[in-house]
Design a protein around this motif. Structure first.
Motif: not given
Length: 406
Positions: A275-279
């Motif tokens: 997910q984007r937060s992982g990026w």
């Protein structure tokens, strides 16, 4: 280098104790070794000041050490390549054995990447530095690509799948509950079986988090430091060292604060869900970990130039000179204290107490290593490794001069 290596060994042990202890901040465990509130604060500090920094220093020292081996070969008029290659091969075998004891081993992984680094060693220092920086930053792009093209995560998924398959060969219908039961109640043979299967999940994890590029990048930077004699001319490079320290502290502390905040919020599911937060986590890690690690190295370099600093750092140098032996000892101690086949303290010790435990073990290792090196030239594993590398039994004991003075 021994002082830096000793310093790194302490940080790596404390970081690994979170895995050895199976600490879970969300679990409601009643234990005298859990301290509500303080454990959360200590874990936050681990994420901010320890997470990733010390294996980064160790990676830097690994490349630095290989550069020195090639330089010694040039000084002696011999081709060091076969020796270095054989040294890496023996390291690979020793790492494979260590994986059967502790699945979080880095020795096997470092040896593999060492072989990858050898073809790059003839590049210019500038090219190596640029390549190293790009490799360290590359996980940001790799994670973004995997978000859009999940097929790129196939190697990690295949390794995780292999681990699950081997688990079912040893234990029917393995699941999390059964895994924890085996960890608590299983014998040392059961732990060995789990470690054989976990070898694949370990490397699946390393692929997933792009650890290959991070570590290889630090190898290359370390190789430049060793080959260029940067560390021998600190007076000449003092301005550069100050710049590295300042940049590392400003950028590193900022992004490590974000890193610690993210990791403390237990969003690992979002990271592994691409997910984007992982990026965002990948960005925090890439821009925080290495700069702060380099600032630690710079501070120690400058500290070593002062009498009090040198005296202090030389205290931990014996641990660094026996780094391989002490590292393996950490695994034996961690297994015995926390696994069910030993004292079964797994899940009962929080960050405050396992940090104090790690420091206590390190103090004993300083004492033991200092005494050992008064009588022996190397640690036992270092001597074995060196003897196999040179295909000749190396001098081990230090011969005391007993000749009376005139």
């Amino acid at each position: 280098m021994d002082a830096l290596r000793g310093f790194a060994i302490l940080g790596i042990f404390i970081a690994n104790l979170a895995s050895f202890s199976f600490y879970n901040g969300n679990a409601k465990v009643v234990s005298p070794y859990m301290v509500d509130g303080w454990d959360y604060t200590m874990r936050f500090l681990h994420y901010m000041f320890i997470e990733g920094k010390f294996y980064s220093i160790f990676s830097l020292l690994f490349g630095w050490g290989i550069a020195l081996q090639f330089k010694r070969g040039v000084a002696k008029g011999i081709d060091a390549f076969p020796i270095v290659r054989r040294r890496l091969f023996i390291m690979l075998l020793l790492g494979a054995l260590h994986l059967l004891i502790w699945v979080g081993d880095i020795v096997f992984f470092y040896a593999l990447l060492g072989f990858m680094m050898l073809p790059l060693r003839k590049l210019s220092n500038k090219t190596l530095l640029i390549t190293g920086v790009l490799l360290i930053l590359s996980p940001i792009a790799l994670y973004g690509l995997k978000m859009n093209f999940p097929i790129l995560n196939f190697p990690a998924e295949k390794l995780f799948e292999t681990q699950r398959h081997i688990d079912t060969l040893f234990y029917d219908k393995m699941n999390q509950e059964k895994f924890m039961t085996v960890m608590h109640e299983g014998s040392w043979l059961d732990q060995l079986k789990l470690n054989i299967a976990a070898f694949f999940s370990r490397f699946g994890y390393l692929f997933y988090v792009s650890r290959i590029s991070k570590v290889l990048g630090m190898f290359l930077i370390g190789y430049v430091i060793g080959r260029s004699d940067f560390y021998k001319n600190l007076q000449e490079h003092k301005r550069a060292v100050y710049a590295i320290i300042a940049l590392g502290l400003i950028v590193g502390l900022t992004f490590n604060y974000f890193l610690a905040s993210y990791m403390s919020s237990d969003k690992s599911g979002e990271y592994y869900g691409l997910q984007r937060s992982g990026w965002y986590l990948t960005i925090f890690y890439a821009l925080g970990v290495v700069p702060l690690a380099l600032s630690y190295v710079g501070l120690m370099m400058l500290g070593f130039q002062t009498k009090p600093g040198k005296r202090l750092l030389l205290v931990v140098a014996p641990v660094g000179k026996m780094a391989f032996t002490n590292y393996i000892t950490h695994s034996l101690i961690g297994n015995f204290v926390f696994l069910g086949a030993g004292l079964d303290m797994m899940g009962q010790v929080g960050p405050v107490y396992f940090t104090l435990f790690g420091i206590t073990v390190f103090i004993f290792q300083i004492i033991f290593s200092t005494i050992w090196l008064k009588f022996f030239q190397y640690g036992p594993i270092e001597w074995f490794w060196r003897s196999l590398t040179y295909k000749k039994k190396q001098p081990f004991r230090i011969i005391q001069n007993t000749t009376p003075s005139a």
